[in-house]
Design an enzyme around this catalytic site. Structure first.
Site, PDB file in Angstrom:
ATOM      1  N   TYR A   5       0.863  -1.184   0.000  1.00 40.60           N
ATOM      2  CA  TYR A   5       0.000   0.000   0.000  1.00 40.60           C
ATOM      3  C   TYR A   5       0.897   1.230   0.000  1.00 40.60           C
ATOM      4  CZ  TYR A   5      -3.234   3.621   1.601  1.00 40.60           C
ATOM      5  OH  TYR A   5      -3.974   4.778   1.701  1.00 40.60           O
TER       6      TYR A   5
ATOM      7  N   GLU B 218      -3.599   7.590  -4.020  1.00 45.43           N
ATOM      8  CA  GLU B 218      -3.500   6.309  -3.315  1.00 45.43           C
ATOM      9  C   GLU B 218      -3.331   5.169  -4.305  1.00 45.43           C
ATOM     10  OE1 GLU B 218      -6.115   4.679   0.222  1.00 45.43           O
ATOM     11  OE2 GLU B 218      -7.107   4.237  -1.705  1.00 45.43           O
TER      12      GLU B 218
END
Length: 389
Positions: free
Chosen positions: A109, A197
Site C-alpha cells: 500500500y 493512493e
C-alpha cells in the site's frame, strides 16, 4: 473532484509510473476490441466507481476470452454496486476498465495525502496491500509507515531508503523505488491532488513496481489551474443542480429538507441551516454565492434552488459587506421574470445597500416577505414551508 481509476492511471502513465495496459469502455460492444488491444489471454474486468471495496461486491472479475469479456462488461454496465464506501443505494456503473492481468509476487500500500496538522504532504505506506487499510491502521497501527515530505525540496533519498527498508523491498533496486516515489510526488504536486493512493502497489515477477489500482482526488479549489480536467466534471457523481452550480462557480450541496437557502459566506450558510433546524425545519441545500457574486450568479443560484421539487419555501439570508444587497435583490427579480414562482421567499438583507435592496423587492409583488431579524426569518420560513407541505 474524484477521478475514475482509468483516468488516474492515464495521468500517472504520463509520469513514468508503470500501470497495466488497459482500456475503459462504456458499451458492451467495445469489450471484444478492448480485449484484443490488451492482448490474448486473461484480462481483469473492473467496474469503475468512486468508491473502494469493489472486489468483495463482484466489481472485479476475470475474463479469458473476448466473449467472456463482453459478457462480464454487459453484466456490469448500468448495474448498481454496493460497497461499504457507497451510499446505501449503491453506485451505478457507467464505465468498465479492461486491463491485462499482471503476474506479481507481493502487494503493498502506498499513498500521498495532506497532513493537516503538519501542513505538509505525507507518504503513507504499508507492507500489506490489497486490503482495507483502515482496518490495518485500527488493529495494527505499528504497520503503518509515515514520511512527511518537504513541499519545496520533495522527498529525500534517505527517506526513500527508510521506506524501502521498512517495506522489505529487497527484490526491487533502490533506483527504481526512488524513481517511482519521486515521480509519484511530482504527479501529486503538479495536479494539485489532495489524495493519491495506490492499493495495491504490486511487485512484479520481474522486479518492477506496478500500480494495480489508483485513487486520485483533486483539490476543487485548484481546478481553475487545470482546464484539462474540465471533461472529467461530466463524469462526477453529482446531480444536474450541482453540475450547474459548478459551472457558475457556486458552492452548492443538495440536502433532504424542504427549505431552500441562499446565503453569502460559508459560516453564515452553516448558521442559517442551524437556525432553520432549531425552529423545526430542514434545509434543502447548502448554497453559498460567495462574497462578490454577480447578478447572473445570484439569478442562477435562485433557479437552482427552485429546480428542487422538494423546496416549499426559500430563505435568503445576506449580510452585505463586499457583496451588495441590491445585487442579490436584482438577481431575485431577474430569476422571477416570466412569473410562475409560487414558492414563498423569506428575505433577510443587512449591510451594504440593504435599504435599496428592500425597495427593489417591495415592487416585486406578493410572495416575498422581507424580515430584518435572522431568527424571525428562520421562524417564518419554517412556517411557510409547513403551510405548503
Amino acid at each position: 473532484m474524484k477521478l475514475y481509476e482509468f483516468q488516474a492511471k492515464n495521468i500517472l502513465r504520463g509520469y513514468g509510473i508503470r500501470v497495466p495496459r488497459g482500456m475503459a469502455v462504456s458499451r458492451k460492444d467495445d469489450a471484444t476490441r478492448a480485449h484484443a488491444e490488451i492482448g490474448d489471454g486473461r484480462c481483469v474486468v473492473k467496474a469503475q466507481i468512486f468508491a473502494g471495496g469493489r472486489g468483495k461486491s463482484g466489481g472485479i472479475l476475470f475474463a479469458d476470452t473476448p466473449d467472456e469479456a463482453e459478457s462480464r462488461v454487459a453484466g456490469m454496465l448500468g448495474a448498481r454496486i454496493i460497497t461499504p464506501q457507497t451510499a446505501p443505494q449503491g453506485a451505478v456503473i457507467q464505465y468498465v476498465l479492461l486491463e491485462e492481468a499482471i503476474s506479481i509476487t507481493r502487494e503493498l500500500y502506498l499513498a500521498i495525502v495532506i497532513d493537516r496538522s503538519l501542513q505538509t504532504p505525507m507518504v503513507v505506506a504499508c507492507g500489506e496491500g490489497g486490503v482495507e487499510i483502515e482496518e490495518i491502521a485500527a488493529k495494527h497501527p505499528e504497520k503503518i509507515i509515515k514520511e512527511p515530505i518537504d513541499i519545496l525540496f520533495g522527498i529525500h533519498p534517505f527517506q526513500v531508503r527508510r521506506l524501502a527498508a521498512r517495506l522489505k523491498l529487497t527484490g526491487v533496486s533502490f533506483a527504481k523505488v526512488n524513481c517511482f516515489i519521486v515521480n509519484l510526488f511530482s504527479a501529486f504536486i503538479q495536479n494539485d491532488c489532495s489524495l493519491l493512493e495506490i492499493n495495491p502497489l504490486a511487485v512484479t515477477v520481474d522486479g518492477e513496481l506496478c500500480a494495480l489500482d489508483i485513487k486520485i482526488d483533486i483539490d476543487d479549489n485548484a481546478l481553475y489551474r487545470h482546464p484539462e480536467f474540465e471533461p472529467f466534471i461530466a463524469c462526477q457523481d453529482i446531480t444536474p443542480a450541482e453540475a450547474l452550480a459548478h459551472k457558475h462557480k457556486l458552492s452548492y450541496i443538495g440536502l433532504d429538507g424542504d427549505i431552500g437557502c441562499l446565503v453569502n459566506g460559508a459560516g453564515l450558510a452553516m448558521a442559517t441551516m442551524d437556525i432553520i433546524k432549531l425552529h423545526g425545519g430542514e434545509p434543502a441545500n447548502f448554497l453559498d454565492v460567495g462574497g462578490d457574486a454577480s447578478v447572473e450568479q445570484v439569478t442562477q443560484a435562485f433557479k437552482i434552488i427552485l429546480s428542487d421539487p422538494k423546496v416549499k419555501a426559500v430563505l435568503i439570508n445576506i449580510f452585505g459587506g463586499i457583496m451588495k444587497c441590491d445585487v442579490i435583490a436584482s438577481g431575485i427579480i431577474e430569476a422571477m421574470k416570466g412569473g410562475g414562482v409560487k414558492t414563498p421567499l423569506v428575505v433577510r438583507l443587512e449591510g451594504t445597500n440593504a435599504d435599496v435592496a428592500r425597495k427593489i423587492l417591495e415592487g416585486a409583488g406578493s410572495g416575498i416577505f422581507s424580515v430584518k431579524d435572522m431568527e424571525d426569518a428562520a421562524r417564518l420560513a419554517v412556517s411557510k414551508a409547513i403551510e405548503r407541505r
